[in-house]
Write a protein that holds these residues in place. Structure first.
Motif, PDB file in Angstrom:
ATOM      1  N   ILE A  37      69.941 -98.834   1.281  1.00  9.10           N
ATOM      2  CA  ILE A  37      71.101 -98.681   2.164  1.00  9.10           C
ATOM      3  C   ILE A  37      70.373 -98.513   3.392  1.00  9.10           C
ATOM      4  O   ILE A  37      71.118 -99.245   4.599  1.00  9.10           O
ATOM      5  CB  ILE A  37      71.959 -97.458   1.900  1.00  9.10           C
ATOM      6  N   TYR A 162      69.955 -90.267  -1.558  1.00  7.72           N
ATOM      7  CA  TYR A 162      71.064 -91.314  -1.874  1.00  7.72           C
ATOM      8  C   TYR A 162      72.447 -90.531  -0.979  1.00  7.72           C
ATOM      9  O   TYR A 162      72.998 -91.496  -0.149  1.00  7.72           O
ATOM     10  CB  TYR A 162      71.226 -91.482  -3.253  1.00  7.72           C
ATOM     11  N   GLU A 163      72.667 -89.387  -1.134  1.00 10.82           N
ATOM     12  CA  GLU A 163      73.965 -88.931  -0.440  1.00 10.82           C
ATOM     13  C   GLU A 163      73.632 -88.901   0.875  1.00 10.82           C
ATOM     14  O   GLU A 163      74.772 -89.396   1.690  1.00 10.82           O
ATOM     15  CB  GLU A 163      74.341 -87.604  -1.015  1.00 10.82           C
ATOM     16  N   LYS A 166      74.221 -92.493   2.575  1.00  6.74           N
ATOM     17  CA  LYS A 166      75.535 -93.096   2.302  1.00  6.74           C
ATOM     18  C   LYS A 166      76.091 -92.286   3.680  1.00  6.74           C
ATOM     19  O   LYS A 166      77.025 -93.133   4.190  1.00  6.74           O
ATOM     20  CB  LYS A 166      76.225 -92.508   1.117  1.00  6.74           C
ATOM     21  N   LYS A 171      78.726 -95.616   4.768  1.00  8.33           N
ATOM     22  CA  LYS A 171      79.039 -96.638   3.791  1.00  8.33           C
ATOM     23  C   LYS A 171      80.124 -95.973   2.959  1.00  8.33           C
ATOM     24  O   LYS A 171      80.625 -96.795   2.145  1.00  8.33           O
ATOM     25  CB  LYS A 171      77.782 -96.904   2.740  1.00  8.33           C
ATOM     26  N   MET A 174      80.152 -94.949  -2.541  1.00 11.94           N
ATOM     27  CA  MET A 174      79.399 -96.112  -3.351  1.00 11.94           C
ATOM     28  C   MET A 174      79.315 -95.678  -4.581  1.00 11.94           C
ATOM     29  O   MET A 174      78.981 -94.307  -4.982  1.00 11.94           O
ATOM     30  CB  MET A 174      78.109 -96.542  -2.512  1.00 11.94           C
TER      31      MET A 174
END
Length: 175
Positions: A37, A162-163, A166, A171, A174
């Motif tokens: 990402i 990951y969070e 995003k 984004k 997801m």
């Protein structure tokens, strides 16, 4: 050029308390997807890590470099640079987080901008690094992060990298 300055242990890989065996390297769930990402959104990915185990004699600088090479292979080469401090806390060096030596070196080496960049990690020393460097700090709750959740100076707190990726890259949701 904007960047994410990422802690290594507890942020990208599981923290095993002085990683000293290559077979113990395990990516944190969705860490590779987080790096993807960031890349898709134009970030340079720089790892900045205190590795006092070198100074303590637990492992060598060459071991740290080999571990970093393995980690980068595990994420298909998405990491642009690795910087680590081999010193003990009492050495009072300029590179040990929360001091800014590693970030300063990466900014010079990659011609990076502090504006639009982030420092992401699971310890308050990562948050303080961001503050000291003038870069937005992000605390994630993997590794030691939960320990700092209620006392952190970070305005941005996420469950994992990951969070954070995003949200930072807007984004949305997801899967």
């Amino acid at each position: 050029m904007k960047a994410v300055f990422l802690d290594r242990d507890g942020t990208i890989i599981e923290d095993v308390n002085y990683l000293s065996r290559l077979k113990d390297i395990r990516l944190i769930d969705k860490a590779k997807e987080a790096l993807e990402i960031f890349k898709e959104n134009g970030f340079k990915i720089i790892v900045v890590s205190n590795q006092s185990g070198v100074g303590r004699g637990y492992f060598s600088s060459d071991f740290v470099k080999e571990a970093n090479d393995i980690i980068n292979r595990m994420v298909d080469g998405l990491i642009d640079g690795f910087y680590f401090c081999p010193h003990l806390p009492e050495d009072n060096c300029s590179c040990r987080k929360p001091k800014t030596g590693m970030v300063d070196a990466a900014i010079r080496d990659f011609n990076l901008s502090k504006e639009g960049s982030f420092v992401i990690g699971d310890k308050e020393s990562d948050v303080e690094l961001g503050i000291n460097a003038g870069i937005e700090p992000v605390l994630i709750l993997t590794g030691y992060g939960k320990k700092y959740k209620d006392s952190t100076k970070a305005n941005l707190i996420f469950e994992n990298i990951y969070e954070a990726a995003k949200w930072i890259c807007q984004k949305g949701s997801m899967e």
